[in-house]
Design a protein around this motif. Sequence first.
Motif, PDB file in Angstrom:
ATOM      1  N   GLU A  76       0.833  -1.209   0.000  1.00 42.15           N
ATOM      2  CA  GLU A  76       0.000   0.000   0.000  1.00 42.15           C
ATOM      3  C   GLU A  76       0.868   1.261   0.000  1.00 42.15           C
ATOM      4  OE1 GLU A  76      -0.513  -2.695   1.922  1.00 42.15           O
ATOM      5  OE2 GLU A  76      -2.228  -3.392   0.716  1.00 42.15           O
ATOM      6  N   ASP A  77       1.958   1.251   0.761  1.00 43.98           N
ATOM      7  CA  ASP A  77       2.877   2.379   0.763  1.00 43.98           C
ATOM      8  C   ASP A  77       3.486   2.583  -0.627  1.00 43.98           C
ATOM      9  OD1 ASP A  77       2.524   2.769   3.529  1.00 43.98           O
ATOM     10  OD2 ASP A  77       4.153   1.385   4.010  1.00 43.98           O
ATOM     11  N   ALA A  78       3.871   1.472  -1.255  1.00 43.40           N
ATOM     12  CA  ALA A  78       4.469   1.554  -2.585  1.00 43.40           C
ATOM     13  C   ALA A  78       3.478   2.126  -3.596  1.00 43.40           C
ATOM     14  CB  ALA A  78       4.965   0.182  -3.024  1.00 43.40           C
ATOM     15  N   LEU A  79       2.240   1.647  -3.564  1.00 40.67           N
ATOM     16  CA  LEU A  79       1.225   2.129  -4.505  1.00 40.67           C
ATOM     17  C   LEU A  79       0.968   3.620  -4.308  1.00 40.67           C
ATOM     18  CD1 LEU A  79      -1.255  -0.877  -4.387  1.00 40.67           C
ATOM     19  CD2 LEU A  79       0.220  -0.222  -6.305  1.00 40.67           C
ATOM     20  N   ALA A  80       0.995   4.075  -3.065  1.00 43.47           N
ATOM     21  CA  ALA A  80       0.770   5.490  -2.786  1.00 43.47           C
ATOM     22  C   ALA A  80       1.919   6.356  -3.313  1.00 43.47           C
ATOM     23  CB  ALA A  80       0.599   5.709  -1.287  1.00 43.47           C
ATOM     24  N   ALA A  81       3.126   5.789  -3.389  1.00 42.68           N
ATOM     25  CA  ALA A  81       4.295   6.546  -3.840  1.00 42.68           C
ATOM     26  C   ALA A  81       4.469   6.528  -5.352  1.00 42.68           C
ATOM     27  CB  ALA A  81       5.554   5.992  -3.183  1.00 42.68           C
ATOM     28  N   ILE A  82       3.744   5.643  -6.034  1.00 43.52           N
ATOM     29  CA  ILE A  82       3.916   5.479  -7.482  1.00 43.52           C
ATOM     30  C   ILE A  82       3.092   6.520  -8.235  1.00 43.52           C
ATOM     31  CG2 ILE A  82       3.358   3.952  -9.419  1.00 43.52           C
ATOM     32  CD1 ILE A  82       4.103   1.603  -7.497  1.00 43.52           C
ATOM     33  N   ASP A  83       3.727   7.190  -9.180  1.00 42.79           N
ATOM     34  CA  ASP A  83       3.026   8.119 -10.064  1.00 42.79           C
ATOM     35  C   ASP A  83       2.275   7.339 -11.132  1.00 42.79           C
ATOM     36  OD1 ASP A  83       2.122  10.300 -11.444  1.00 42.79           O
ATOM     37  OD2 ASP A  83       4.079  10.985 -12.129  1.00 42.79           O
ATOM     38  N   TYR A  84       3.002   6.453 -11.849  1.00 44.06           N
ATOM     39  CA  TYR A  84       2.335   5.659 -12.884  1.00 44.06           C
ATOM     40  C   TYR A  84       3.150   4.404 -13.194  1.00 44.06           C
ATOM     41  CZ  TYR A  84       5.677   7.969 -16.064  1.00 44.06           C
ATOM     42  OH  TYR A  84       6.803   8.460 -16.663  1.00 44.06           O
ATOM     43  N   ALA A  85       2.457   3.451 -13.787  1.00 48.88           N
ATOM     44  CA  ALA A  85       3.080   2.244 -14.312  1.00 48.88           C
ATOM     45  C   ALA A  85       3.201   2.367 -15.826  1.00 48.88           C
ATOM     46  CB  ALA A  85       2.248   1.014 -13.961  1.00 48.88           C
ATOM     47  N   VAL A  86       4.227   1.726 -16.391  1.00 45.24           N
ATOM     48  CA  VAL A  86       4.436   1.720 -17.834  1.00 45.24           C
ATOM     49  C   VAL A  86       5.002   0.352 -18.211  1.00 45.24           C
ATOM     50  CG1 VAL A  86       6.733   2.779 -17.522  1.00 45.24           C
ATOM     51  CG2 VAL A  86       5.601   2.912 -19.752  1.00 45.24           C
ATOM     52  N   GLY A 116       2.869 -11.798  -6.597  1.00 44.61           N
ATOM     53  CA  GLY A 116       1.440 -11.616  -6.387  1.00 44.61           C
ATOM     54  C   GLY A 116       0.920 -10.280  -6.857  1.00 44.61           C
ATOM     55  N   HIS A 117       1.779  -9.275  -6.901  1.00 46.33           N
ATOM     56  CA  HIS A 117       1.446  -7.945  -7.390  1.00 46.33           C
ATOM     57  C   HIS A 117       2.766  -7.288  -7.778  1.00 46.33           C
ATOM     58  CE1 HIS A 117       0.159  -3.801  -7.690  1.00 46.33           C
ATOM     59  NE2 HIS A 117      -1.099  -4.141  -7.464  1.00 46.33           N
ATOM     60  N   PRO A 118       2.879  -6.735  -8.997  1.00 43.58           N
ATOM     61  CA  PRO A 118       4.187  -6.243  -9.432  1.00 43.58           C
ATOM     62  C   PRO A 118       4.767  -5.129  -8.572  1.00 43.58           C
ATOM     63  CG  PRO A 118       2.439  -5.527 -10.931  1.00 43.58           C
ATOM     64  CD  PRO A 118       1.841  -6.563 -10.027  1.00 43.58           C
ATOM     65  N   ALA A 119       3.918  -4.366  -7.871  1.00 48.70           N
ATOM     66  CA  ALA A 119       4.438  -3.296  -7.013  1.00 48.70           C
ATOM     67  C   ALA A 119       4.953  -3.818  -5.675  1.00 48.70           C
ATOM     68  CB  ALA A 119       3.363  -2.239  -6.782  1.00 48.70           C
ATOM     69  N   THR A 120       4.721  -5.083  -5.366  1.00 46.06           N
ATOM     70  CA  THR A 120       5.269  -5.656  -4.133  1.00 46.06           C
ATOM     71  C   THR A 120       6.790  -5.558  -4.136  1.00 46.06           C
ATOM     72  OG1 THR A 120       3.407  -7.178  -3.933  1.00 46.06           O
ATOM     73  CG2 THR A 120       5.393  -7.732  -2.704  1.00 46.06           C
ATOM     74  N   GLY A 121       7.379  -5.721  -5.317  1.00 44.22           N
ATOM     75  CA  GLY A 121       8.826  -5.620  -5.423  1.00 44.22           C
ATOM     76  C   GLY A 121       9.346  -4.233  -5.085  1.00 44.22           C
ATOM     77  N   VAL A 122       8.543  -3.200  -5.367  1.00 45.61           N
ATOM     78  CA  VAL A 122       8.958  -1.836  -5.035  1.00 45.61           C
ATOM     79  C   VAL A 122       9.064  -1.682  -3.515  1.00 45.61           C
ATOM     80  CG1 VAL A 122       8.406   0.607  -5.301  1.00 45.61           C
ATOM     81  CG2 VAL A 122       7.889  -0.995  -7.156  1.00 45.61           C
ATOM     82  N   ALA A 123       8.087  -2.236  -2.802  1.00 43.84           N
ATOM     83  CA  ALA A 123       8.146  -2.213  -1.335  1.00 43.84           C
ATOM     84  C   ALA A 123       9.343  -3.015  -0.827  1.00 43.84           C
ATOM     85  CB  ALA A 123       6.846  -2.762  -0.754  1.00 43.84           C
ATOM     86  N   TRP A 124       9.576  -4.189  -1.435  1.00 41.90           N
ATOM     87  CA  TRP A 124      10.737  -5.001  -1.047  1.00 41.90           C
ATOM     88  C   TRP A 124      12.020  -4.201  -1.219  1.00 41.90           C
ATOM     89  CZ3 TRP A 124      14.964  -6.324  -4.032  1.00 41.90           C
ATOM     90  CH2 TRP A 124      15.861  -7.228  -3.456  1.00 41.90           C
ATOM     91  N   LEU A 179      12.151  -0.864 -12.260  1.00 45.40           N
ATOM     92  CA  LEU A 179      11.803  -1.984 -13.134  1.00 45.40           C
ATOM     93  C   LEU A 179      11.533  -3.182 -12.240  1.00 45.40           C
ATOM     94  CD1 LEU A 179      11.646  -2.555 -16.210  1.00 45.40           C
ATOM     95  CD2 LEU A 179      14.057  -3.233 -16.085  1.00 45.40           C
ATOM     96  N   ALA A 180      10.274  -3.670 -12.267  1.00 46.35           N
ATOM     97  CA  ALA A 180       9.776  -4.471 -11.147  1.00 46.35           C
ATOM     98  C   ALA A 180      10.026  -5.971 -11.235  1.00 46.35           C
ATOM     99  CB  ALA A 180       8.272  -4.228 -10.988  1.00 46.35           C
ATOM    100  N   GLY A 181      10.574  -6.467 -12.327  1.00 44.54           N
ATOM    101  CA  GLY A 181      10.840  -7.896 -12.413  1.00 44.54           C
ATOM    102  C   GLY A 181       9.984  -8.575 -13.466  1.00 44.54           C
TER     103      GLY A 181
END
Length: 261
Positions: A125-135, A203-211, A230-232
Amino acid sequence: MLHPDDIAAIAAELAEADRTHGVIPRITARYPGATVEDSYAIQGVWRDQNIAAGRTLVGRKIGLTSKAMQQATGITEPDYGVMFDDTVYRSGAEIPVEKFSNVRIEVELAFVLKTPLEGPDCTLEDALAAIDYAVPALEVLNSHIELEGRTIVDTISDNAAYGAMVLGEVHKRPDEIDLRWVPGVLSRNGEIEETGVAAGVLGHPATGVAWLANKFHQHGARLEAGEIILAGSFTRPMWVSRGDTVRCDYGPMGVIECRFV
């Protein structure tokens, strides 16, 4: 732990392999006591030398975040590397294959941050809040260490095998689309080679951003606003050669095409 002289020597070997597009023997075969921390230290020396030479860091890659990639490499934990501005291509690009070693393609999503992100307790949730956009993005792998028998220590030392990325044109905020279900249909010269969905990445590509934010905290750092993450990959890597045309269809997030010359 490796001696600082050994760390510097290995970083110099990898820098030369990067310059000549060559391959060196496995680090773990020559330094069996090398640790993950050693490998990030080697990567850090190489990174700092590139920055000192005038290259601009634009983001980070996360690797080995899906079962597909872990099974393909025999490595069972994520890793990360750095990305410089001169490694970013746009869809439609012609990419010189001689710039890379062991050239393969992976299917990924990339995220651009609008605010800094810091551990140690960063959540999805923290990662999603910090993300401007996905591409959508294709990663070009560039491995300077012999592939047979390599471990995560070898891969991290080699900047997590990052070579370049090709970015698509469609941007989506995390609240505009369920990122877990973004598809990837990867073709080479008109023939489908790999398929997957982004949920294959933890499980969700933004999980890696939090990791990554939590991993960075261990090193006394944080992710900054404007960085590309670049999330994997959610497919296995696909080998490419000079003359190959690569196309990946990401459904609602558009298509990326590039050609290796």
